[in-house]
Each structure stands twice: as C-alpha cells, then as structure tokens.
Design a protein around this motif. Structure first.
Motif, PDB file in Angstrom:
ATOM      1  N   ASN A  19    -113.567  40.357 -37.945  1.00 50.56           N
ATOM      2  CA  ASN A  19    -112.526  40.391 -36.920  1.00 50.56           C
ATOM      3  C   ASN A  19    -112.415  41.758 -36.256  1.00 50.56           C
ATOM      4  N   THR A  20    -112.500  42.808 -37.059  1.00 49.71           N
ATOM      5  CA  THR A  20    -112.355  44.157 -36.507  1.00 49.71           C
ATOM      6  C   THR A  20    -113.562  44.550 -35.670  1.00 49.71           C
ATOM      7  N   ARG A  71    -102.633  29.034 -43.779  1.00 50.51           N
ATOM      8  CA  ARG A  71    -103.115  30.318 -43.251  1.00 50.51           C
ATOM      9  C   ARG A  71    -104.527  30.172 -42.692  1.00 50.51           C
ATOM     10  N   ARG A  72    -105.342  29.279 -43.287  1.00 49.95           N
ATOM     11  CA  ARG A  72    -106.693  29.035 -42.782  1.00 49.95           C
ATOM     12  C   ARG A  72    -106.637  28.431 -41.373  1.00 49.95           C
ATOM     13  N   MET A 182    -117.251  34.218 -36.203  1.00 56.08           N
ATOM     14  CA  MET A 182    -116.222  34.347 -37.230  1.00 56.08           C
ATOM     15  C   MET A 182    -115.501  33.035 -37.486  1.00 56.08           C
ATOM     16  N   PHE A 183    -115.413  32.185 -36.457  1.00 58.28           N
ATOM     17  CA  PHE A 183    -114.833  30.856 -36.659  1.00 58.28           C
ATOM     18  C   PHE A 183    -115.643  30.103 -37.709  1.00 58.28           C
ATOM     19  N   ALA A 184    -116.963  30.158 -37.577  1.00 58.19           N
ATOM     20  CA  ALA A 184    -117.838  29.458 -38.527  1.00 58.19           C
ATOM     21  C   ALA A 184    -117.723  30.050 -39.932  1.00 58.19           C
ATOM     22  N   VAL A 185    -117.653  31.386 -40.024  1.00 62.30           N
ATOM     23  CA  VAL A 185    -117.540  32.044 -41.328  1.00 62.30           C
ATOM     24  C   VAL A 185    -116.233  31.659 -42.018  1.00 62.30           C
ATOM     25  N   ALA A 186    -115.125  31.721 -41.296  1.00 58.67           N
ATOM     26  CA  ALA A 186    -113.819  31.401 -41.874  1.00 58.67           C
ATOM     27  C   ALA A 186    -113.733  29.928 -42.263  1.00 58.67           C
TER      28      ALA A 186
END
Length: 418
Positions: A19-20, A71-72, A182-186
């Motif tokens: 994210n950062t 939270r996810r 990051m969508f895929a990772v999360a």
C-alpha cells in the motif's frame, strides 16, 4: 512471539509495504503535479484540503463498514476506489481540468484512503490478541512504521526519477497498477481473525448502534478524547509540511524542474520513518508514560519547524527535515498503541477511523490556511506558522496524561524477537 503471531505480522507488513509503495509513487511530486496542471498554490492546497475533507466525510461510515462487514472487505474496497480515483487524477492533469473537477476527484481519493485507515490497524490488533501475542504493540507497529519507511523510500525516489525521465503523470499510472496488484494479494492473504463482523438485516440500525458505541468509547472516554482533540493540530500540520516541502526545497535548490530533489525530500522522510519506527519501542522504555513521548514530540516538532522557517541553506533544511520526520515517526507507534489499549475490539475500526477523522479535519482547515500564507509571505513563513499551530496540540496531550489511564503505563518490556 509465537508462530501464529508471526504469520499475522508478516501479512500486516506485506499489506503495509504494498500500500505504501503504491501511495508513495506520487508523494514526492504531488504538489508539483497540481501546479503543473495550472493550479495556484491556494488551489493546489485547497485540492489537498478537499482530499482531507473526503476523509472527514467518510472516515466513520467506512469504519462502520469495517466493523460491520469485515476489515478484509474494507481493505478490498479501498484498493478499488483508490485505483479508480488515481486514474481520474491523471485524466484531469491531461485535460488541464478546472479546479472544481480536482475538488470532486480529491474527495474520492479521500474516500479510498478511509477504507484503510481504521481497518488495517484494527485487523492487526485483534488478530495479534487472538493469536496469543502478549508483547507491547509498539514493537509490531514500529516494524510497520519501518516497512512504511522502506516502501516510501523506494516509491518516492522512483516516482521523482520517473517523473523527471518521462513526465509528472506516469507515477500516477504506476500507482494504479500496484493498487490492482494489492487487491489480488489482500484477497488471498488477508482474513478476519479474532473478529466476527456483526452483520444485520437492518444496516442503518446497525450503523447507529456501532457509531453510538464508538462515541461512548471514543469522545466520551476522556484520555482518548484529549488525544483525538490534539490530532487536528498535529496531523493537519504534518500533511501541510510534507507537501509544502516539495516547492520549498526546490526554491532553495534553485531549479524548479529538479523533480528528483522533490523525490529526495520524500525519501528523507521515508528514511526517517525507518529510524523512527525502530526508535519507538526504545523511546517508550525511556519513559514511564506513553504521553511523555507524545508531549516531547509535539514540543520538538514546534521548535524544528520554527527554525526551518528561518533557514535559507538547502542542506541545512534537509537535516532539519530529517529531524522533524524522525521525531514524528518515533511518536506515531506510541500514540497508536496508547489509543488501541483504551478501546474495545468490537468498535476498534470505527474509533480508529474517528480518530483519523479528527486529524483529517485539521488538514481541511490548516492546508488552505497555510497555503494562502505561502502565497502571501512565502513558504518559509508558512512553515514557521505551522510550528506554532502544532504547539496547540500539547495542552490536549497534557490533559490526556492527567486522566491517569492504565494504557499510559502499559507494557514497557524489551523488544520482542521477530
């Protein structure tokens, strides 16, 4: 730290890193990007103020989503919203859009970040407690701060260099790509642990119930309330200073198109975050109370910004910038741990979102105010004024200290092994 807690920490650090990196591609050039689009200093910082206004508007509703849907789910919604609004920013730059369009899209950017603000931290704390972790939160949060610093260092330097080699719009497109990744990772790694969302067939009634409980454990809880009331001054100043340093340092450097210098400024802040994150648990052990760290941090920030406002030497300004960033970075995990130890799990994301809202509300006022000050008196004077505004946060921190909360003296043990 046991194996389950280590796994939670690894997921948290992975999400923080991705994210950062995504966000920081534009942090070193954002103000220059807005000015290049034809906005004045006032309009550029007003656009940033609309961004923070979006955070103010949506912090609590998205916090309720995190507490009610999970939270996810909140994190995944954040990646989608932020990717779409970032791409719209790129389009506005291409067409030299009028200010009102920048204001609208800036609000959407703020919405995207609110999905993250309370959800990730709440997910981490609940999952760690569920896994049996009993160490100080400063340790894990400090590591998160260090990872943020590394990611910001990579992203901001790369963003400045890429902008100079191509144009100011390319880093925004890279951010969109990373957010999609990051969508895929999360989706694959992040699962709600130690927390069960309270879904209801009556969403409005559920929203009111969660919000009411959050206010009870937030603003109506004196030690939490005073920390929150300090946030508009400290956070509002922090947002302004970070973005104002870009044109301020370019002026001192003498080359308005040296975008890599703007990236260097963000990189120094990033490096300072790494050091500050490492220092946080060590600084905590030097004092009996967490509020001591926060109060000293506020006083130091005031002095540094005041001196920075009178600095006309580029390299001296860089050193002062580094000191300012280290102080703020070392205090942040201590503040997070202090607040988290005073709020219950069920309303954690909403209370943390409300806390973030308080900080963002300061940015809504402080950014255009100091941006106008920069137009009238120059960036150095605006930085000195920023230091004075940050000083206003200290009496509120002293008031929180006087409440004698048990969280103020919580866990001071040695740093846990990773």
């Amino acid at each position: 730290m046991n194996d389950a807690a280590r796994k939670i920490q690894r997921v948290y650090l992975t999400l923080t890193l991705g994210n950062t990196v995504a966000a920081s591609f534009i942090w070193g050039i954002n103000t220059l990007f807005l000015l290049d689009a034809g906005l004045s200093n006032l309009e550029a910082f007003a656009a940033n103020a609309f961004f923070t206004a979006g955070m103010v508007l949506f912090e609590v509703p998205t916090g309720v989503i995190a507490d009610g849907w999970g939270r996810r789910a909140s994190f995944l919604l954040g990646t989608i919203t932020l990717a779409a609004s970032t791409y719209l920013y790129y389009v506005l730059w291409q067409i030299s859009a009028p200010f009102w369009m920048w204001a609208v899209v800036s609000v959407l950017l703020g919405l995207g970040f609110t999905f993250f603000s309370g959800a990730v931290e709440a997910w981490l704390v609940d999952a760690l407690r569920f896994s049996g972790y009993e160490g100080g939160l400063e340790t894990v949060l400090g590591r998160g701060q260090m990872v943020q610093g590394v990611a910001m260092l990579l992203g901001s330097v790369a963003g400045g260099v890429i902008a100079q080699a191509t144009n100011l719009g390319v880093p925004f497109l890279i951010r969109v790509f990373v957010l999609v990744a990051m969508f895929a990772v999360a989706f694959g790694l992040m699962h709600d642990v130690g927390f069960s969302p309270e879904r209801s067939t009556h969403p409005l009634r559920a929203t009111r119930a969660v919000l009411s409980a959050s206010i009870e454990n937030g603003l109506k809880n004196p030690p939490v309330r005073y920390v929150m009331l300090a946030a508009p001054f400290s956070a509002g100043v922090g947002i302004y200073v970070f973005y104002a340093l870009q044109p301020f340092l370019l002026d001192l450097y003498g080359d308005p198109r040296a975008y890599s210098i703007a990236g260097l400024a963000a990189a120094i802040v990033a490096g300072s975050q790494i050091l500050g994150g490492w220092l946080a648990p060590h600084a905590r052990r030097l004092f009996h109370k967490r509020t001591s760290v926060l109060i000293l941090g506020g006083l130091a920030g005031f002095v540094i910004l005041l001196v920075l406002g009178f600095t006309r030497v580029f390299w001296v300004a860089l050193v002062l910038l580094a000191f300012w960033a280290v102080v703020g970075s070392a205090a942040t995990p201590v503040r997070q741990a202090y607040v988290n130890d005073m709020i219950p799990s069920k309303q954690r994301a909403t209370v943390l979102s409300f806390d973030s809202l308080m900080g963002s509300s300061g940015g809504v006022v402080v950014q255009p105010l100091l941006g106008r000050g920069a137009d009238l008196y120059g960036y150095p004077a605006s930085l000195a004024m920023a230091g004075i505004i940050e000083l206003i946060s200290v009496p509120f921190l002293l008031a929180s200290r006087r409440q004698g909360a048990s969280a103020d003296r919580a866990n001071t043990e040695a740093v846990q092994s990773p």
